[in-house]
Design a protein around this motif. Structure first.
Motif, PDB file in Angstrom:
ATOM      1  N   UNK A   1       0.857  -1.194  -0.033  1.00 35.79           N
ATOM      2  CA  UNK A   1       0.086  -0.087  -0.089  1.00 35.79           C
ATOM      3  C   UNK A   1       0.878   1.408  -0.020  1.00 35.79           C
ATOM      4  N   UNK A   2       2.014   1.312   0.640  1.00 31.36           N
ATOM      5  CA  UNK A   2       3.060   2.525   0.716  1.00 31.36           C
ATOM      6  C   UNK A   2       3.356   2.674  -0.277  1.00 31.36           C
ATOM      7  N   UNK A   3       3.999   1.697  -1.191  1.00 30.95           N
ATOM      8  CA  UNK A   3       4.457   1.802  -2.307  1.00 30.95           C
ATOM      9  C   UNK A   3       3.507   2.288  -3.702  1.00 30.95           C
ATOM     10  N   UNK A   4       2.229   1.972  -3.392  1.00 30.08           N
ATOM     11  CA  UNK A   4       1.347   2.317  -4.403  1.00 30.08           C
ATOM     12  C   UNK A   4       1.245   3.931  -4.261  1.00 30.08           C
ATOM     13  N   UNK A   5       1.071   4.319  -3.096  1.00 28.17           N
ATOM     14  CA  UNK A   5       0.889   5.748  -2.600  1.00 28.17           C
ATOM     15  C   UNK A   5       1.974   6.572  -3.207  1.00 28.17           C
ATOM     16  N   UNK A   6       3.267   6.201  -2.893  1.00 25.34           N
ATOM     17  CA  UNK A   6       4.351   6.779  -3.496  1.00 25.34           C
ATOM     18  C   UNK A   6       4.372   6.620  -4.994  1.00 25.34           C
ATOM     19  N   UNK A   7       3.972   5.598  -5.582  1.00 26.12           N
ATOM     20  CA  UNK A   7       4.009   5.616  -6.957  1.00 26.12           C
ATOM     21  C   UNK A   7       2.767   6.467  -7.604  1.00 26.12           C
ATOM     22  N   UNK A   8       1.750   6.588  -6.676  1.00 27.85           N
ATOM     23  CA  UNK A   8       0.757   7.713  -7.323  1.00 27.85           C
ATOM     24  C   UNK A   8       1.294   9.144  -7.352  1.00 27.85           C
ATOM     25  N   UNK A   9       2.004   9.367  -6.135  1.00 27.38           N
ATOM     26  CA  UNK A   9       2.625  10.548  -6.306  1.00 27.38           C
ATOM     27  C   UNK A   9       3.490  10.896  -7.483  1.00 27.38           C
ATOM     28  N   UNK A  10       4.271   9.951  -7.809  1.00 29.21           N
ATOM     29  CA  UNK A  10       5.333   9.726  -8.864  1.00 29.21           C
ATOM     30  C   UNK A  10       4.582  10.023 -10.123  1.00 29.21           C
TER      31      UNK A  10
ATOM     32  N   UNK B   1      -6.802  -3.093  -6.252  1.00 34.76           N
ATOM     33  CA  UNK B   1      -7.536  -2.283  -5.955  1.00 34.76           C
ATOM     34  C   UNK B   1      -7.750  -1.005  -7.198  1.00 34.76           C
ATOM     35  N   UNK B   2      -8.626  -0.187  -6.846  1.00 35.86           N
ATOM     36  CA  UNK B   2      -8.656   0.942  -7.845  1.00 35.86           C
ATOM     37  C   UNK B   2      -7.228   1.471  -7.915  1.00 35.86           C
ATOM     38  N   UNK B   3      -6.479   1.783  -7.026  1.00 35.90           N
ATOM     39  CA  UNK B   3      -5.134   2.534  -7.291  1.00 35.90           C
ATOM     40  C   UNK B   3      -4.439   1.619  -7.779  1.00 35.90           C
ATOM     41  N   UNK B   4      -4.310   0.337  -7.844  1.00 37.25           N
ATOM     42  CA  UNK B   4      -3.221  -0.520  -8.607  1.00 37.25           C
ATOM     43  C   UNK B   4      -3.919  -0.487  -9.998  1.00 37.25           C
ATOM     44  N   UNK B   5      -5.266  -0.387 -10.296  1.00 43.66           N
ATOM     45  CA  UNK B   5      -5.743  -0.314 -11.859  1.00 43.66           C
ATOM     46  C   UNK B   5      -5.128   0.929 -12.431  1.00 43.66           C
ATOM     47  N   UNK B   6      -5.122   1.988 -11.838  1.00 40.58           N
ATOM     48  CA  UNK B   6      -4.921   3.343 -12.480  1.00 40.58           C
ATOM     49  C   UNK B   6      -3.170   3.226 -12.607  1.00 40.58           C
ATOM     50  N   UNK B   7      -2.442   2.544 -11.743  1.00 45.64           N
ATOM     51  CA  UNK B   7      -0.886   2.655 -12.067  1.00 45.64           C
ATOM     52  C   UNK B   7      -0.878   1.596 -13.263  1.00 45.64           C
ATOM     53  N   UNK B   8      -1.459   0.389 -13.485  1.00 40.35           N
ATOM     54  CA  UNK B   8      -1.438  -0.426 -14.417  1.00 40.35           C
ATOM     55  C   UNK B   8      -1.674   0.243 -15.657  1.00 40.35           C
ATOM     56  N   UNK B   9      -2.760   0.949 -15.806  1.00 40.50           N
ATOM     57  CA  UNK B   9      -3.125   1.666 -17.046  1.00 40.50           C
ATOM     58  C   UNK B   9      -2.150   2.796 -17.196  1.00 40.50           C
TER      59      UNK B   9
END
Length: 491
Positions: free
Chosen positions: A65-74, A129-137
């Motif tokens: 979860x922390x990795x995905x939050x940092x990735x969303x910021x990136x 989850x939704x955030x992981x789907x956004x990162x994959x897109x």
């Protein structure tokens, strides 16, 4: 132990060598198991025995979860696109070779990019989850850039595989193949014709060192599970020694997560694809995880050494644009509009004295000439507003591709909201399919949503006002604290 070593080296009777090798391997596995029980007790992987215990699986979920939050910021900062551009720039120089007194540039940027891509995608596979789907897109949107980096990396490796200065690139190959496997899991082969990914595979099949290494070979096989079996791969597997085959299957189980597969599922999929049976690993501890950890440690050491050497290696870079004009090179330019007219300004990495990266989009500083009151707010303008975090915006005000705040929102016939420029780029790169539903979609089918555009402006204004209130409250609290200190001094 001395007798076992003698027998394993062929110094004893031949009929006892097999038994001695088995005993020696069992001894090594017992040491490995004892080591892992000491530093990674199995109880951590179970449900906690006491209230408040945190099993390893729960800690891993928190880390993902922390990795995905940092990735969303990136993603909001555009880090991955720029990193891919920088990695491509260095690899293009490496492809030219160390001629004219220049050495092959360090491999640190491509390796860091591959490690980042793998880490984020593996965490997104585990989270779902939704955030992981956004990162994959988002990574599917960047797929051409990422694939270009991988292709250039393996071109350098193939062209210079017999040179002494290429060892660092071979050491970085596991990270590059990890990225290739992870991208395959999110639609690499469905987004492109076989020309570009097939070129990567052809380069790898032409390097005997890759096919003979169980770790590299396992990663290559995982990358190709959705493709027809290459005859060269079947032959390469048959050519592996029995010990290397066991290591191959351990690597398949350990790296199956790159393709969103559990260890047993990865083994079964590879067995069906190669039409073979997995080698029996024998009783004892599975060494695959330790081998992967050792490889990652080696890559970490490579990154640290490259970073230490980076300042010296930058001296070999091409001269800045002002000096390159003497040899006929022209740097990319952008137009800066001033009160008296416009002038051409060279775009370069001024801090490093480097020219602009190939393919870098011009940054236009032109003033907005539209008349009348503007209703919308661009993403660039939001990024310049202090105290506003676009990630805190409601989901309905964010693009369904990259999760960024909408600037020019368009609504698809399926009801999803997209940033217009991002959707245009998606349709250009990924085909005329909806990023969310995979149904047919054209840009002409989408309409601009002025209501959502106004909601974005209202949200930005509200966030800006709240930031001002918080800043004012902090200043007031600081002033009150200073007054209390002064009153204490007077007493």
């Amino acid at each position: 132990a001395h007798s076992m070593v003698q027998l394993s080296l062929g110094l004893g009777p031949p009929e006892q060598e097999g038994r001695a090798l088995g005993r020696l391997r069992a001894l090594q596995e017992n040491f490995a198991r004892a080591y892992c029980e000491l530093f990674q007790p199995s109880v951590l992987w179970g449900a906690g025995l006491e209230p408040g215990d945190a099993p390893m699986a729960e800690l891993q979920r928190d880390l993902d979860g922390h990795i995905l939050k940092v990735a969303a910021s990136a993603v909001h900062l555009g880090v991955f696109a720029e990193l891919a551009l920088a990695a491509e720039f260095y690899l293009e120089r490496a492809l030219e070779g160390p001629s004219a007194g220049r050495r092959v540039p360090p491999v640190v940027l491509p390796v860091m990019l591959c490690r980042v891509v793998c880490t984020i995608l593996v965490s997104s596979f585990a989270t779902q989850d939704a955030s992981s789907a956004l990162l994959q897109r988002h990574f599917r949107l960047l797929m051409p850039d990422l694939l270009s980096v991988l292709l250039t990396f393996f071109e350098v490796l193939a062209a210079r595989q017999h040179c002494e200065d290429i060892e660092d690139y071979f050491a970085a190959s596991p990270a590059a193949l990890d990225a290739f496997a992870a991208l395959s899991a999110i639609g690499l082969w469905s987004l492109f014709s076989e020309a570009v990914p097939g070129r990567v595979v052809s380069l790898l099949l032409g390097m005997p060192r890759v096919l003979a290494d169980p770790a590299l070979f396992a990663r290559l096989v995982l990358s190709l599970l959705s493709r027809p079996l290459e005859p060269a791969l079947a032959g390469a597997y048959e050519a592996l020694a029995p010990g290397d085959r066991a290591a191959f299957w351990q690597q398949v189980a350990a790296r199956g997560k790159l393709c969103c597969l559990a260890p047993a599922e990865a083994k079964r999929a590879v067995e069906e694809w190669l039409s073979v049976s997995a080698e029996a690993e024998g009783p004892g501890f599975d060494m695959g995880a330790l081998q992967v950890a050792a490889t990652e440690t080696a890559v970490d050491s490579l990154i640290n050494r490259c970073l230490a050497e980076l300042p010296d290696s930058l001296r070999d870079c091409p001269p800045p644009p002002t000096q390159r004009e003497a040899v006929g090179a022209v740097a990319p330019t952008c137009t800066a509009v001033e009160s008296g007219g416009s002038e051409e300004v060279a775009m370069g990495l001024s801090l490093l004295g480097l020219p602009a990266l190939p393919g870098q989009a011009p940054r236009l500083a032109a003033a907005d000439g539209r008349s009348g009151q503007r209703r919308g707010v661009s993403r660039e303008e939001v990024a310049r507003i202090r105290g506003i975090d676009p990630q805190q915006a409601p989901e309905e005000l964010r693009c369904a591709i990259d999760g960024k705040l909408l600037g020019t929102p368009v609504r698809s016939p399926h009801g999803h909201m997209f940033e217009k420029a991002t959707l245009e780029l998606w349709l250009e790169r990924c085909g005329s399919v909806c990023p969310v539903t995979n149904l047919a979609l054209r840009m002409e089918d989408c309409v601009r949503d002025k209501s959502v555009e106004r909601q974005v402006v209202e949200w930005v204004r509200a966030e800006k006002a709240q930031h001002k209130e918080r800043a004012q409250a902090r200043r007031l609290q600081k002033a009150q604290g200073a007054q209390q200190v002064d009153a204490g001094d007077l007493c």
